[in-house]
Write a protein that holds these residues in place. Structure first.
Motif, PDB file in Angstrom:
ATOM      1  N   VAL A  18       0.851  -1.186   0.000  1.00  0.00           N
ATOM      2  CA  VAL A  18       0.000   0.000   0.000  1.00  0.00           C
ATOM      3  C   VAL A  18       0.887   1.237   0.000  1.00  0.00           C
ATOM      4  O   VAL A  18       1.802   1.356   0.837  1.00  0.00           O
ATOM      5  CB  VAL A  18      -0.941   0.033   1.234  1.00  0.00           C
ATOM      6  N   LEU A  19       0.640   2.122  -0.952  1.00  0.00           N
ATOM      7  CA  LEU A  19       1.338   3.402  -1.009  1.00  0.00           C
ATOM      8  C   LEU A  19       0.481   4.418  -0.261  1.00  0.00           C
ATOM      9  O   LEU A  19      -0.681   4.633  -0.612  1.00  0.00           O
ATOM     10  CB  LEU A  19       1.534   3.840  -2.467  1.00  0.00           C
ATOM     11  N   CYS A  20       1.034   5.039   0.775  1.00  0.00           N
ATOM     12  CA  CYS A  20       0.305   6.000   1.598  1.00  0.00           C
ATOM     13  C   CYS A  20       0.884   7.392   1.373  1.00  0.00           C
ATOM     14  O   CYS A  20       2.087   7.607   1.588  1.00  0.00           O
ATOM     15  CB  CYS A  20       0.397   5.633   3.070  1.00  0.00           C
ATOM     16  N   VAL A  21       0.011   8.335   0.949  1.00  0.00           N
ATOM     17  CA  VAL A  21       0.469   9.673   0.574  1.00  0.00           C
ATOM     18  C   VAL A  21      -0.343  10.739   1.303  1.00  0.00           C
ATOM     19  O   VAL A  21      -1.584  10.670   1.345  1.00  0.00           O
ATOM     20  CB  VAL A  21       0.328   9.906  -0.948  1.00  0.00           C
ATOM     21  N   SER A  22       0.345  11.707   1.855  1.00  0.00           N
ATOM     22  CA  SER A  22      -0.311  12.829   2.533  1.00  0.00           C
ATOM     23  C   SER A  22      -0.579  13.963   1.544  1.00  0.00           C
ATOM     24  O   SER A  22       0.306  14.343   0.776  1.00  0.00           O
ATOM     25  CB  SER A  22       0.593  13.332   3.673  1.00  0.00           C
ATOM     26  N   PHE A  23      -1.838  14.495   1.575  1.00  0.00           N
ATOM     27  CA  PHE A  23      -2.185  15.625   0.706  1.00  0.00           C
ATOM     28  C   PHE A  23      -3.410  16.342   1.278  1.00  0.00           C
ATOM     29  O   PHE A  23      -4.403  15.694   1.634  1.00  0.00           O
ATOM     30  CB  PHE A  23      -2.481  15.154  -0.719  1.00  0.00           C
ATOM     31  N   SER A  24      -3.329  17.648   1.376  1.00  0.00           N
ATOM     32  CA  SER A  24      -4.433  18.473   1.903  1.00  0.00           C
ATOM     33  C   SER A  24      -4.927  17.952   3.247  1.00  0.00           C
ATOM     34  O   SER A  24      -6.135  17.810   3.491  1.00  0.00           O
ATOM     35  CB  SER A  24      -5.598  18.512   0.901  1.00  0.00           C
TER      36      SER A  24
END
Length: 482
Positions: free
Chosen positions: A135-141
């Motif tokens: 799982v690729l976990c990305v932070s945004f807004s």
């Protein structure tokens, strides 16, 4: 010189007593250019930032050295202020090609690790709900988005549009392209304790530029991947490509070991490229491995003196490893490569270690491994000496498989019981005596590589009494066979 870098310092003749440091580099020291030198004066070397230069000698010109460009082979003067010594890479288990990979953690734990929130901050975890997937976990807004990475047709994908060889390939792509993500990947959240291999390779001068590499024909296949002939900045090279994440990480050990080693009878590492996996770039050994070399030439082309020359080459390389307290663990003729000048060089340091801790027994080359190493996993220079005895047998048997017609189980049982192979056909008696010394049951009774070298040199002198150097590599008339 027996050292590579000697620092001399003295009190300068000034009022304030300023201490000045002078750097002295011994011949053979490799350096990395800190800047460009494009408008070189007569006698000076032209180079670019990041180029690797080898010190050849000191110069009468203060602050300058005579150096050779590792790619162009041109020689000239360099200013010592414009270069830094190429450092060896530390063998460190925390060195990671994927410092952003956190292993098997929950989505909630991933959200916690991506705080404080920052656009483009990311990590990769192993899925708990779907074992084997990532799982690729990305932070945004101020949110964390979770993208399941699916393994399909031997490749990875998030959206069934873009496919990747491995996680390294995927992160490399999404760091430059938004694709189906909410944002491009901007900053990795490193796993606690992990160190970026890319940063360490770059800092120490071992990271090469993919844009300067041209891949040619495939010259070998292995469990890890393929080996290609190539060209890097005008120099012919061999490129070992490793696409599997886990295997690539394991090969960082071999890479780190190779950065510490510089000897004429060891295959020279030129550097590493990180692009869609790991690429290990070494000098090109045009005549392949020693087993195939001997099998395809035979007795009509290669005589006993030539065989002894190969044996001595390997012995000198192993003597150097012994001096560095390195244990190879996988010494065999298949792991010895032959250069264009017919020089034998030891390669494949995948099992090489400074110590002798645990090793996966399933991967041990039984026919080449010493009894104590098979039985108790006790590896040492003396277990390498045992392997060298088997390699010596391979050489004088012209590449035949050792312990012919015996199963691995039979080899283990019979060798433990005292069995030793007979001498290969037409093998000089003194050489067979050396083999038997290498196969002493008790490790302490086996000679070291320096003693083996002396014995081989004596035998070579007997074969070529008019030459202290031994026979020439191969006469020109024979080159058509190679």
């Amino acid at each position: 010189y027996s050292w590579t870098n000697l620092f001399l310092y003295f009190w300068a003749p000034s009022v304030k007593g300023l201490r000045i440091f002078l750097t002295f580099w011994a011949p053979g020291t490799q350096c990395v250019a800190k800047c460009d030198s494009r408008k070189a004066k007569p006698g000076e070397l032209v180079y670019h930032k990041g180029d690797i230069l080898t010190i050849v000698d000191t110069s009468t010109k203060k602050g300058f050295y005579i150096a050779r460009h590792n790619s162009s082979a041109e020689e000239g003067l360099i200013n010592s202020n414009n270069v830094r010594e190429r450092e060896a890479l530390r063998v460190d288990p925390s060195l990671s090609l994927m410092p952003w990979f956190h292993g098997k953690i929950s989505g909630q734990a991933a959200v916690g690790k991506l705080q404080p929130a920052e656009d483009g901050l990311f990590l990769v975890r192993e899925s708990i709900r779907h074992p084997g997937d990532y799982v690729l976990c990305v932070s945004f807004s101020n949110e964390v988005f979770h993208y399941r990475v699916i393994y399909q047709d031997n490749k990875l994908t998030i959206d069934n549009k873009q496919y990747f060889y491995n996680l390294i390939d995927m992160i490399e792509f999404y760091s430059k392209n938004k694709g189906s993500l909410t944002t491009t990947l901007m900053k990795p959240r490193k796993k606690q304790g992990a160190k970026s291999a890319e940063q360490e390779l770059s800092k120490t001068g071992w990271l090469l530029d993919i844009t300067k590499l041209t891949l040619g024909e495939n010259i070998g296949e292995g469990e890890f991947g393929a080996v290609y002939q190539g060209e890097y900045m005008g120099q012919m090279v061999a490129v070992k490509t490793i696409k599997c994440d886990v295997t690539a990480q394991a090969f960082m050990q071999e890479t780190a070991v190779m950065t510490k080693l510089q000897h004429k009878n060891l295959v020279r590492l030129l550097g590493v490229i990180l692009h869609k996996g790991l690429h290990i770039v070494t000098e090109l050994m045009t005549k392949g491995n020693l087993v195939n070399f001997l099998r395809t030439r035979g007795r009509s082309v290669v005589n006993s003196a030539h065989l002894l020359r190969f044996a001595l080459d390997v012995c000198e390389g192993m003597e150097y490893l012994e001096s560095k307290k390195m244990v190879h663990r996988d010494l065999a003729a298949r792991n010895v490569l032959i250069s264009d000048e017919s020089v034998a060089k030891v390669s494949d340091f995948g099992l090489a270690k400074v110590d002798s801790k645990e090793l996966d027994k399933a991967k041990l080359p039984v026919k080449w491994t010493a009894p104590e190493a098979l039985r108790k996993e006790k590896f040492s220079t003396k277990s390498d000496v045992w392997s060298y005895g088997v390699l010596l047998w391979e050489i004088f048997a012209y590449g035949r498989q050792p312990y012919p017609k015996m199963t691995l189980k039979e080899v283990k049982e019979k060798v433990e019981g005292g069995y030793r192979m007979e001498a290969p056909e037409d093998c000089p008696p003194n050489v067979y005596s050396i083999m038997k010394l290498c196969w002493e049951q008790e490790p302490r009774k086996r000679p070291g590589f320096s003693k083996l070298r002396e014995k081989l040199e004596q035998e070579l002198s007997r074969m070529s009494p008019n030459s202290s150097e031994g026979p020439p590599r191969f006469v020109q008339s024979a080159l058509c066979f190679f």
